[in-house]
Design a protein around this motif. Structure first.
Motif, mmCIF file in Angstrom:
data_model
loop_
_atom_site.group_PDB
_atom_site.id
_atom_site.type_symbol
_atom_site.label_atom_id
_atom_site.label_comp_id
_atom_site.label_asym_id
_atom_site.label_seq_id
_atom_site.Cartn_x
_atom_site.Cartn_y
_atom_site.Cartn_z
ATOM 1 N N SER A 225 0.811 -1.214 0.000
ATOM 2 C CA SER A 225 0.000 0.000 0.000
ATOM 3 C C SER A 225 0.845 1.264 0.000
ATOM 4 C CB SER A 225 -0.921 -0.005 1.225
ATOM 5 O OG SER A 225 -0.179 -0.309 2.391
ATOM 6 N N GLN A 226 2.134 1.129 -0.270
ATOM 7 C CA GLN A 226 3.035 2.261 -0.082
ATOM 8 C C GLN A 226 2.684 3.455 -0.967
ATOM 9 O OE1 GLN A 226 7.164 1.841 -1.649
ATOM 10 N NE2 GLN A 226 6.576 -0.279 -2.094
ATOM 11 N N GLY A 227 2.206 3.200 -2.186
ATOM 12 C CA GLY A 227 1.899 4.306 -3.077
ATOM 13 C C GLY A 227 0.848 5.232 -2.514
ATOM 14 N N HIS A 228 -0.244 4.667 -2.017
ATOM 15 C CA HIS A 228 -1.321 5.494 -1.482
ATOM 16 C C HIS A 228 -1.005 6.027 -0.087
ATOM 17 C CE1 HIS A 228 -4.814 4.308 -4.371
ATOM 18 N NE2 HIS A 228 -3.704 4.633 -4.996
ATOM 19 N N ILE A 229 -0.202 5.302 0.670
ATOM 20 C CA ILE A 229 0.225 5.823 1.977
ATOM 21 C C ILE A 229 1.064 7.083 1.783
ATOM 22 C CG2 ILE A 229 1.743 5.383 3.948
ATOM 23 C CD1 ILE A 229 0.778 2.466 3.881
ATOM 24 N N VAL A 230 2.043 7.013 0.905
ATOM 25 C CA VAL A 230 2.917 8.171 0.666
ATOM 26 C C VAL A 230 2.115 9.328 0.070
ATOM 27 C CG1 VAL A 230 4.895 9.025 -0.649
ATOM 28 C CG2 VAL A 230 4.999 6.780 0.458
ATOM 29 N N ALA A 231 1.240 9.018 -0.887
ATOM 30 C CA ALA A 231 0.437 10.070 -1.518
ATOM 31 C C ALA A 231 -0.477 10.748 -0.511
ATOM 32 C CB ALA A 231 -0.386 9.493 -2.668
ATOM 33 N N SER A 232 -1.085 9.961 0.369
ATOM 34 C CA SER A 232 -2.024 10.521 1.344
ATOM 35 C C SER A 232 -1.313 11.349 2.401
ATOM 36 C CB SER A 232 -2.818 9.385 2.010
ATOM 37 O OG SER A 232 -3.595 8.702 1.053
ATOM 38 N N MET A 233 -0.159 10.885 2.866
ATOM 39 C CA MET A 233 0.581 11.654 3.861
ATOM 40 C C MET A 233 1.118 12.932 3.231
ATOM 41 S SD MET A 233 1.102 11.490 7.106
ATOM 42 C CE MET A 233 1.047 9.768 7.622
ATOM 43 N N GLY B 132 0.304 23.132 4.754
ATOM 44 C CA GLY B 132 1.396 24.051 4.449
ATOM 45 C C GLY B 132 2.667 23.719 5.186
ATOM 46 N N ALA B 133 2.823 22.449 5.553
ATOM 47 C CA ALA B 133 4.005 22.011 6.298
ATOM 48 C C ALA B 133 4.965 21.290 5.359
ATOM 49 C CB ALA B 133 3.592 21.087 7.437
ATOM 50 N N ALA B 134 6.232 21.238 5.760
ATOM 51 C CA ALA B 134 7.247 20.556 4.958
ATOM 52 C C ALA B 134 6.917 19.067 4.872
ATOM 53 C CB ALA B 134 8.621 20.752 5.584
ATOM 54 N N VAL B 135 6.911 18.553 3.660
ATOM 55 C CA VAL B 135 6.545 17.150 3.450
ATOM 56 C C VAL B 135 7.727 16.249 3.799
ATOM 57 C CG1 VAL B 135 5.811 15.446 1.741
ATOM 58 C CG2 VAL B 135 4.921 17.797 1.639
ATOM 59 N N PRO B 136 7.522 15.237 4.627
ATOM 60 C CA PRO B 136 8.612 14.298 4.932
ATOM 61 C C PRO B 136 9.037 13.520 3.692
ATOM 62 C CG PRO B 136 6.771 14.054 6.479
ATOM 63 C CD PRO B 136 6.284 14.915 5.356
ATOM 64 N N THR B 137 10.217 12.963 3.743
ATOM 65 C CA THR B 137 10.692 12.145 2.636
ATOM 66 C C THR B 137 9.887 10.854 2.550
ATOM 67 O OG1 THR B 137 12.306 10.942 3.985
ATOM 68 C CG2 THR B 137 13.027 13.019 2.969
ATOM 69 N N ARG B 138 9.929 10.242 1.388
ATOM 70 C CA ARG B 138 9.273 8.949 1.192
ATOM 71 C C ARG B 138 9.792 7.929 2.212
ATOM 72 N NH1 ARG B 138 6.722 6.612 -3.148
ATOM 73 N NH2 ARG B 138 6.681 4.329 -3.189
ATOM 74 N N GLU B 139 11.101 7.929 2.431
ATOM 75 C CA GLU B 139 11.700 6.989 3.365
ATOM 76 C C GLU B 139 11.171 7.207 4.778
ATOM 77 O OE1 GLU B 139 13.326 8.789 1.124
ATOM 78 O OE2 GLU B 139 13.832 7.154 -0.256
ATOM 79 N N ALA B 140 11.017 8.471 5.168
ATOM 80 C CA ALA B 140 10.507 8.764 6.506
ATOM 81 C C ALA B 140 9.062 8.306 6.649
ATOM 82 C CB ALA B 140 10.613 10.260 6.796
ATOM 83 N N ILE B 141 8.266 8.521 5.616
ATOM 84 C CA ILE B 141 6.863 8.120 5.672
ATOM 85 C C ILE B 141 6.754 6.603 5.771
ATOM 86 C CG2 ILE B 141 4.693 8.057 4.398
ATOM 87 C CD1 ILE B 141 5.469 10.806 3.226
ATOM 88 N N LEU B 142 7.487 5.891 4.948
ATOM 89 C CA LEU B 142 7.423 4.428 5.008
ATOM 90 C C LEU B 142 7.999 3.896 6.315
ATOM 91 C CD1 LEU B 142 8.360 3.439 1.338
ATOM 92 C CD2 LEU B 142 6.094 3.545 2.410
ATOM 93 N N GLY B 143 8.872 4.665 6.930
ATOM 94 C CA GLY B 143 9.467 4.231 8.190
ATOM 95 C C GLY B 143 8.497 4.190 9.355
ATOM 96 N N ILE B 144 7.362 4.905 9.240
ATOM 97 C CA ILE B 144 6.396 4.908 10.342
ATOM 98 C C ILE B 144 5.180 4.036 10.043
ATOM 99 C CG2 ILE B 144 7.084 7.112 11.353
ATOM 100 C CD1 ILE B 144 4.012 6.825 9.053
ATOM 101 N N VAL B 145 5.170 3.365 8.886
ATOM 102 C CA VAL B 145 4.056 2.469 8.563
ATOM 103 C C VAL B 145 3.995 1.357 9.602
ATOM 104 C CG1 VAL B 145 3.137 0.826 6.896
ATOM 105 C CG2 VAL B 145 4.151 2.964 6.103
ATOM 106 N N GLY B 146 2.807 1.115 10.102
ATOM 107 C CA GLY B 146 2.618 0.120 11.162
ATOM 108 C C GLY B 146 2.254 0.754 12.485
ATOM 109 N N LEU B 147 2.695 1.983 12.693
ATOM 110 C CA LEU B 147 2.306 2.711 13.897
ATOM 111 C C LEU B 147 0.898 3.270 13.724
ATOM 112 C CD1 LEU B 147 5.549 4.780 14.583
ATOM 113 C CD2 LEU B 147 4.811 2.702 15.770
ATOM 114 N N SER B 148 0.180 3.425 14.811
ATOM 115 C CA SER B 148 -1.092 4.123 14.755
ATOM 116 C C SER B 148 -0.833 5.579 14.382
ATOM 117 C CB SER B 148 -1.801 4.039 16.105
ATOM 118 O OG SER B 148 -2.047 2.687 16.449
#
Length: 227
Positions: free
Chosen positions: A19-27, A35-51
């Motif tokens: 589901s990484q494509g839609h997780i990254v796109a949604s975040m 209007g906040a700085a968007v985290p990197t793809r790696e950072a976003i995928l790094g928190i997948v699994g957490l609430s």
């Protein structure tokens, strides 16, 4: 002598579905809307699994609680739009071999299957329905009713619901959160390499497998199940 019931608990994102494509796109959309700085793809995928209420502050530690709340809601809204537009099965396709692995395990009369995920109940139910897995899992644990991984609450609830002892359960997942949760709950953790955390991060795993065939072999060997 009757064999004891066994329980295989699967993580979802990064383990059963990609589901990484839609997780990254949604975040990304949630951060942009604020209007906040968007985290990197790696950072976003790094928190997948957490609430989400734990994941978002990790991604944006300098923002306020109100901003974190807006990001959580923005992510949910964006993900829901993508799921409705594309369908849950397309948004989160099963990894090749996942369905066959589930079916092979479920063919054993003394093996039960469950899931433990950071998804919401609505998101999990939609995904399971989209893939036709409604009868596959005897227990579904999600973020709506538990502290975030790696707290062992999800596994404890799954064991109780399935009527299985911790010694007869395994947790399968792709992140350190999954393996740490398994360790905290006293169940065997099997890490997979095709997900969102590097294998080197899965330090609490008892075993690490490269594909679904290896996963099946590891589980059958662990419990001396028929091949």
């Amino acid at each position: 002598m009757t064999a004891p019931l066994r329980l295989v608990i699967f993580d979802v994102d990064g383990t059963l579905v990609d589901s990484q494509g839609h997780i990254v796109a949604s975040m990304t959309a949630a951060f942009q809307a604020l209007g906040a700085a968007v985290p990197t793809r790696e950072a976003i995928l790094g928190i997948v699994g957490l609430s989400l209420d734990v994941a978002v502050p990790r991604l944006a530690p300098t923002l306020s609680g109100a901003q974190h709340g807006a990001l959580v809601q923005g992510y949910k809204d964006s993900y829901r739009r993508l799921r409705l537009a594309h369908g849950a099965a397309e948004a989160s396709p099963l990894y090749p071999g996942a369905l066959e692995a589930l079916q092979r395990l479920a063919a054993n009369d003394d093996v039960l299957l469950g899931v433990a995920t950071g998804k919401s109940k609505r998101g999990l139910d939609a995904l399971i329905e989209a893939h036709g897995l409604e009868r596959m899992f005897v227990t579904r644990q999600c973020a709506d009713f538990h502290p975030s991984k790696p707290h062992p609450s999800m596994i404890h609830a799954a064991l109780s619901e399935a009527g299985v002892d911790a010694a007869n359960a395994v947790m399968v997942g792709d992140t350190s959160f999954d393996m740490d949760m398994a360790q905290a709950a006293g169940v065997t953790g099997i890490g997979v390499t095709w997900g969102y955390h590097a294998p080197a991060a899965l330090t609490a795993a008892t075993d690490i497998v490269q594909d679904f065939d290896a996963l099946h072999s590891t589980i059958t060997t662990h419990w001396s199940l028929p091949v």
